[in-house]
Design an enzyme around this catalytic site. Structure first.
Site, PDB file in Angstrom:
ATOM      1  N   ASP A 199     -21.919   9.648 106.376  1.00  0.00           N
ATOM      2  CA  ASP A 199     -21.208   9.391 105.121  1.00  0.00           C
ATOM      3  C   ASP A 199     -22.262   9.132 104.053  1.00  0.00           C
ATOM      4  O   ASP A 199     -23.446   8.962 104.347  1.00  0.00           O
ATOM      5  CB  ASP A 199     -20.289   8.168 105.276  1.00  0.00           C
ATOM      6  CG  ASP A 199     -19.595   7.814 103.970  1.00  0.00           C
ATOM      7  OD1 ASP A 199     -19.025   8.721 103.338  1.00  0.00           O
ATOM      8  OD2 ASP A 199     -19.645   6.636 103.546  1.00  0.00           O
ATOM      9  N   SER A 200     -21.799   9.049 102.797  1.00  0.00           N
ATOM     10  CA  SER A 200     -22.702   8.726 101.702  1.00  0.00           C
ATOM     11  C   SER A 200     -23.198   7.281 101.774  1.00  0.00           C
ATOM     12  O   SER A 200     -24.112   6.919 101.038  1.00  0.00           O
ATOM     13  CB  SER A 200     -21.979   8.949 100.377  1.00  0.00           C
ATOM     14  OG  SER A 200     -20.779   8.196 100.350  1.00  0.00           O
ATOM     15  N   TYR A 232     -21.542  10.113  96.365  1.00  0.00           N
ATOM     16  CA  TYR A 232     -21.427  11.568  96.451  1.00  0.00           C
ATOM     17  C   TYR A 232     -20.297  12.071  95.540  1.00  0.00           C
ATOM     18  O   TYR A 232     -20.303  13.224  95.125  1.00  0.00           O
ATOM     19  CB  TYR A 232     -21.090  11.993  97.888  1.00  0.00           C
ATOM     20  CG  TYR A 232     -22.266  12.040  98.861  1.00  0.00           C
ATOM     21  CD1 TYR A 232     -23.503  11.480  98.550  1.00  0.00           C
ATOM     22  CD2 TYR A 232     -22.109  12.654 100.090  1.00  0.00           C
ATOM     23  CE1 TYR A 232     -24.553  11.533  99.472  1.00  0.00           C
ATOM     24  CE2 TYR A 232     -23.158  12.716 101.010  1.00  0.00           C
ATOM     25  CZ  TYR A 232     -24.374  12.156 100.689  1.00  0.00           C
ATOM     26  OH  TYR A 232     -25.409  12.213 101.598  1.00  0.00           O
ATOM     27  N   GLY A 233     -19.355  11.183  95.286  1.00  0.00           N
ATOM     28  CA  GLY A 233     -18.103  11.597  94.624  1.00  0.00           C
ATOM     29  C   GLY A 233     -18.253  12.178  93.244  1.00  0.00           C
ATOM     30  O   GLY A 233     -17.381  12.909  92.774  1.00  0.00           O
ATOM     31  N   CYS A 242     -17.217  11.558 105.327  1.00  0.00           N
ATOM     32  CA  CYS A 242     -17.089  11.459 103.870  1.00  0.00           C
ATOM     33  C   CYS A 242     -16.127  12.543 103.380  1.00  0.00           C
ATOM     34  O   CYS A 242     -16.297  13.719 103.712  1.00  0.00           O
ATOM     35  CB  CYS A 242     -18.474  11.657 103.263  1.00  0.00           C
ATOM     36  SG  CYS A 242     -18.493  11.694 101.474  1.00  0.00           S
ATOM     37  N   GLU A 289     -17.063  -2.037  97.443  1.00  0.00           N
ATOM     38  CA  GLU A 289     -18.420  -2.431  97.858  1.00  0.00           C
ATOM     39  C   GLU A 289     -18.763  -3.842  97.382  1.00  0.00           C
ATOM     40  O   GLU A 289     -19.590  -4.522  97.975  1.00  0.00           O
ATOM     41  CB  GLU A 289     -19.435  -1.391  97.382  1.00  0.00           C
ATOM     42  CG  GLU A 289     -19.161  -0.069  98.074  1.00  0.00           C
ATOM     43  CD  GLU A 289     -20.358   0.841  98.233  1.00  0.00           C
ATOM     44  OE1 GLU A 289     -21.457   0.492  97.790  1.00  0.00           O
ATOM     45  OE2 GLU A 289     -20.162   1.934  98.811  1.00  0.00           O
ATOM     46  N   CYS A 349     -10.383   8.930 100.440  1.00  0.00           N
ATOM     47  CA  CYS A 349     -11.765   8.487 100.225  1.00  0.00           C
ATOM     48  C   CYS A 349     -12.017   7.390 101.246  1.00  0.00           C
ATOM     49  O   CYS A 349     -11.129   6.563 101.508  1.00  0.00           O
ATOM     50  CB  CYS A 349     -11.924   7.959  98.798  1.00  0.00           C
ATOM     51  SG  CYS A 349     -13.503   7.141  98.504  1.00  0.00           S
ATOM     52  N   HIS A 366     -13.439   4.629 101.340  1.00  0.00           N
ATOM     53  CA  HIS A 366     -13.314   3.212 101.000  1.00  0.00           C
ATOM     54  C   HIS A 366     -11.868   2.749 100.870  1.00  0.00           C
ATOM     55  O   HIS A 366     -11.587   1.559 100.971  1.00  0.00           O
ATOM     56  CB  HIS A 366     -14.008   2.932  99.665  1.00  0.00           C
ATOM     57  CG  HIS A 366     -15.495   3.051  99.691  1.00  0.00           C
ATOM     58  ND1 HIS A 366     -16.147   4.218 100.022  1.00  0.00           N
ATOM     59  CD2 HIS A 366     -16.464   2.132  99.421  1.00  0.00           C
ATOM     60  CE1 HIS A 366     -17.457   4.010  99.947  1.00  0.00           C
ATOM     61  NE2 HIS A 366     -17.668   2.760  99.593  1.00  0.00           N
TER      62      HIS A 366
HETATM   63  N1  DGL Z   1     -17.630   8.475 100.977  1.00  0.00           N
HETATM   64  C1  DGL Z   1     -17.129   9.004  99.728  1.00  0.00           C
HETATM   65  C2  DGL Z   1     -15.861   9.818  99.994  1.00  0.00           C
HETATM   66  O1  DGL Z   1     -15.131   9.588 100.938  1.00  0.00           O
HETATM   67  C3  DGL Z   1     -16.864   7.917  98.722  1.00  0.00           C
HETATM   68  C4  DGL Z   1     -18.104   7.275  98.168  1.00  0.00           C
HETATM   69  C5  DGL Z   1     -18.975   8.220  97.363  1.00  0.00           C
HETATM   70  O2  DGL Z   1     -18.585   8.655  96.268  1.00  0.00           O
HETATM   71  O3  DGL Z   1     -20.041   8.542  97.848  1.00  0.00           O
HETATM   72  O4  DGL Z   1     -15.578  10.720  99.257  1.00  0.00           O
END
Ligand code: DGL
Length: 277
Positions: free
Chosen positions: A17-18, A49-50, A80, A159, A191, A193
């Site tokens: 994941d990011s 990453y988003g 992710c 976060e 997503c 989170h």
């Molecule tokens: N892990 C990213 C997602 O599920 C969320 C966090 C990010 O933007 O990196 O898209």
């Protein structure tokens, strides 16, 4: 089964994941597949990453997959949503191990369980902009109406640990307002989170909207994939290596703290690596 294949099933599953968000997916895999070993990579140096482009996310994902393959994983989970949306299909042909993302499993269950055919999706700008959930939902339910909404502020709020804070509730109310008129009966938390905001989202949308957590469906999908490839660990491998290993590209202590707040086990160490090298 040959000895080589027999041994492969004791190899770990690679998850990436990011950053910390994919731990919600790792958590679900730990719960549903407790015999599996895991190597997790969180790209904490390059999160988020988003808001990044398809090209950048594909490049990052390729680097991480090379790293996971160097750990001899037997399968890869793209935990992710943004990387699943942008990079998964492009990278699949480059791999010799099975790979699964989080989008398809979540889209499938939403498409199959909606009663009124109206589905909301929340995610990063990248995921929503890619329309991937709409495409995948239509593969299972071509008539479904899919309404997407990027919710970029949710990631930093989670976060920060502000899961039920009044500010988070206010932000969620603003983001979810558009869903009231659209009469959705299903909302995909698209997503990594967002499942941590489940009770806040539930409080705003009420009991009548079914909240889909793609992490849960992904763990089920992983089980099916491992069974299909005869790679499901039976727990008889007897390896001395730690069951769960964590790697990050930055801020290892912060990662460890977050991980210990949401995982069902205590993690002792997150190792720092230079992913670009
Ligand atoms: N892990 C990213 C997602 O599920 C969320 C966090 C990010 O933007 O990196 O898209």
């Amino acid at each position: 089964m040959s000895q080589l294949l027999e041994d492969r099933k004791y190899a770990p599953v690679g998850i990436f994941d990011s950053g910390v968000g994919g731990l919600t997916v790792a958590r679900e895999i730990m719960r549903q597949l407790p015999k599996e070993r895991i190597v997790y990579f969180g790209d904490t140096a390059r999160v988020p990453y988003g808001s990044k482009s398809r090209e950048t996310i594909t490049r990052y994902s390729r680097q991480i997959i090379h790293f996971l393959q160097s750990k001899e994983v037997k399968a890869i989970v793209v935990a992710c949503n943004t990387a699943s949306a942008f990079a998964l299909e492009q990278l699949r042909p480059e791999l010799s191990v099975p790979i699964i993302g989080v989008v398809k499993p979540g889209a499938k269950v939403a498409a199959e369980t909606t009663r009124n055919g109206r589905i909301g999706v929340i995610g990063t700008e990248g995921t929503i902009g890619s329309q991937i959930y709409t495409t995948m939902i239509h593969q299972h339910n071509p008539k479904a109406v899919v309404i997407g909404k990027p919710c970029p502020l949710f990631v930093p709020l989670v976060e920060e640990g502000w899961l039920k804070d009044p500010i988070t509730v206010e932000v969620a109310q603003r983001y979810l307002a558009s869903f009231r008129e659209s009469e959705i009966d299903t909302l995909i938390m698209g997503c990594t989170h967002y499942p941590l905001l489940r009770s806040t989202l539930r409080g705003i949308l009420g009991e009548q909207v079914n909240l889909v957590n793609p992490a849960y469906e992904t763990a089920q999908g992983l089980k099916a994939l491992l069974m299909q490839h005869r790679l499901l660990d039976d727990g008889n491998g007897g390896s001395e290596a730690p069951r769960y290993q964590f790697y990050v590209s930055d801020a290892a202590e912060k990662f460890k703290h977050f991980a210990n707040s949401i995982l069902p086990c205590e993690i002792e160490e997150a190792q720092l690596i230079h992913i670009e090298e």
